[in-house]
Design an enzyme around this catalytic site. Structure first.
Site, PDB file in Angstrom:
ATOM      1  N   LYS A 112     -11.515  -1.744   8.001  1.00 21.58           N
ATOM      2  CA  LYS A 112     -10.576  -2.558   8.767  1.00 21.58           C
ATOM      3  C   LYS A 112     -10.730  -2.377  10.274  1.00 21.58           C
ATOM      4  O   LYS A 112     -10.679  -3.351  11.010  1.00 21.58           O
ATOM      5  CB  LYS A 112      -9.139  -2.269   8.339  1.00 21.58           C
ATOM      6  CG  LYS A 112      -8.867  -2.676   6.891  1.00 21.58           C
ATOM      7  CD  LYS A 112      -7.422  -2.535   6.531  1.00 21.58           C
ATOM      8  CE  LYS A 112      -7.183  -2.893   5.078  1.00 21.58           C
ATOM      9  NZ  LYS A 112      -7.455  -4.297   4.762  1.00 21.58           N
ATOM     10  N   ASP A 114      -1.194   6.920   6.605  1.00 22.60           N
ATOM     11  CA  ASP A 114      -2.265   5.980   6.297  1.00 22.60           C
ATOM     12  C   ASP A 114      -2.383   5.035   7.486  1.00 22.60           C
ATOM     13  O   ASP A 114      -1.509   4.209   7.728  1.00 22.60           O
ATOM     14  CB  ASP A 114      -1.911   5.219   5.025  1.00 22.60           C
ATOM     15  CG  ASP A 114      -2.916   4.129   4.672  1.00 22.60           C
ATOM     16  OD1 ASP A 114      -3.892   3.939   5.421  1.00 22.60           O
ATOM     17  OD2 ASP A 114      -2.718   3.453   3.643  1.00 22.60           O
ATOM     18  N   TRP A 152       0.826  -1.206   0.000  1.00 23.73           N
ATOM     19  CA  TRP A 152       0.000   0.000   0.000  1.00 23.73           C
ATOM     20  C   TRP A 152       0.860   1.255   0.000  1.00 23.73           C
ATOM     21  O   TRP A 152       0.517   2.252  -0.648  1.00 23.73           O
ATOM     22  CB  TRP A 152      -0.967  -0.020   1.185  1.00 23.73           C
ATOM     23  CG  TRP A 152      -1.763  -1.287   1.219  1.00 23.73           C
ATOM     24  CD1 TRP A 152      -1.768  -2.248   2.181  1.00 23.73           C
ATOM     25  CD2 TRP A 152      -2.652  -1.762   0.194  1.00 23.73           C
ATOM     26  NE1 TRP A 152      -2.593  -3.281   1.834  1.00 23.73           N
ATOM     27  CE2 TRP A 152      -3.156  -3.015   0.624  1.00 23.73           C
ATOM     28  CE3 TRP A 152      -3.070  -1.246  -1.034  1.00 23.73           C
ATOM     29  CZ2 TRP A 152      -4.048  -3.763  -0.137  1.00 23.73           C
ATOM     30  CZ3 TRP A 152      -3.963  -1.988  -1.793  1.00 23.73           C
ATOM     31  CH2 TRP A 152      -4.444  -3.222  -1.339  1.00 23.73           C
TER      32      TRP A 152
END
Length: 358
Positions: free
Chosen positions: A194, A170, A102
């Protein structure tokens, strides 16, 4: 039948959140309307989204006069480009710590808008550790970190700052899970699915003083200033996802907030890692000092026992422990809502496999 859900996302949510959300689907606030059909401009939903935004700041220990929380669509992946389009241009430079898939995707998107340098990378060892931040001489306008790496099972413990650069992060897979000084960040974003709520919404927390530095000649839907000005209501927000996220944040507050849930998370991670290190049938993937307390990655010492272990998991109603398709192995995601009892059950299954081959 109790299913022990270790899925990396969409993830487990508390049972009471499911119950309240299911009632709201049929009849929200005794309005005779479903949460799925009420107007996003109605006073009832405006109250929900305003309270959710304020509660997010409260749980993070951030002052509403210094930070603004907004809900947007597109998942964390849209934030890879949105952060860059707002705060990067050909005359600016962003520094990225490359700690996984990511982070690498965020780097790729940012390169479309300005100068990007890697201030550290763990790609050389398949992202199994958190690299040191390399001291650089070039001025960096902002640093971008990925706090927790769901695929590889690593987690940052410290967030170095370089000079006067802003710090963006993030936090999709570990937000609200551990105590940190969240004031050290200028921008935080996290996909809901999540550790916040169901898929569809993304939480962005921005330090108000940096909004004046944002680019203005960008599409309206990607403009932080415009979304902040419209209080997350520039267009129709993901109503149901925001509502369930709000219920989940209320649940988290009832657990004692981040400090309360952190104690449970510490116990879950400690017990599971101890078993991985003790059990001769398994070994951990990530470096011990960089292990994630949200996504525990491990493998069998002998993959000939894969089918047997998978069957044991299935027989014991353990779901979602397969590793990411790009790396294989196993991954137990132990997010806030996962009960300690589920971790105990997984440990029992791991011990059963070992007992079968002693």
């Amino acid at each position: 039948m109790k299913v022990h859900n270790f899925s990396a996302g969409p993830c487990i949510l508390p049972q009471e959140v499911f119950e309240k959300a299911s009632k709201a689907v049929l009849n929200f606030n005794e309005m005779g309307l479903s949460i799925l059909e009420i107007s996003h401009r109605s006073p009832e939903f405006v109250e929900v989204i305003q309270n959710a935004r304020l509660l997010a700041l409260e749980l993070l220990g951030l002052n509403a006069s210094d930070y603004t929380a907004i809900f947007v669509q597109g998942g964390a992946s849209s934030q890879f480009l949105m952060t860059a389009q707002n705060f990067l241009n050909p005359n600016k430079t962003a520094g990225f710590l490359n700690t996984g898939t990511w982070a690498a995707k965020a780097i790729s998107e940012a390169k479309r808008f300005g100068n990007v340098i890697e201030i550290g990378s763990s790609q050389d060892k398949d992202y199994t550790y958190i690299p040191d931040v390399v001291n650089i001489n070039r001025k960096v306008d902002y640093i971008h970190y990925t706090s927790n790496n769901t695929i590889y099972g690593t987690q940052m413990k410290h967030f170095p700052k370089l000079g006067n650069s802003h710090v963006f992060c993030d936090m999709s897979s570990d937000i609200f899970s551990r105590s940190l000084d969240y004031n050290q960040f200028d921008l935080i974003y996290a996909g809901a699915q999540k550790n916040i709520g169901p898929a569809g919404a993304t939480l962005v927390v921005i330090k108000n003083e940096i909004l004046s530095q944002a680019n203005t000649d960008i599409p309206s839907m990607l403009n932080y200033n415009l979304i902040v000005e419209r209080e997350s209501m520039f267009n129709t927000p993901p109503v149901f996802s925001v509502y369930v996220s709000y219920l989940n944040l209320l649940w988290l507050k009832d657990q004692g907030g981040i400090k309360g849930i952190e104690a449970v998370n510490e116990m879950k991670a400690k017990n599971l890692y101890q078993e991985i290190d003790r059990n001769t049938m398994f070994f951990g993937v990530a470096n011990k000092e960089d292990r994630s307390k949200m996504n525990v990655t491990f493998r069998l010492t002998n993959e000939n026992f894969t089918e047997e272990f998978d069957n044991l998991c299935h027989e014991n109603n353990i779901s979602g422990v397969k590793g990411h398709r790009s790396v294989g192995g196993y991954r137990a995601s132990i997010y806030n809502a996962l009960a300690l009892a589920s971790v105990v059950k997984l440990i029992e299954v791991m011990q059963k496999l070992e007992k079968n081959h002693k």
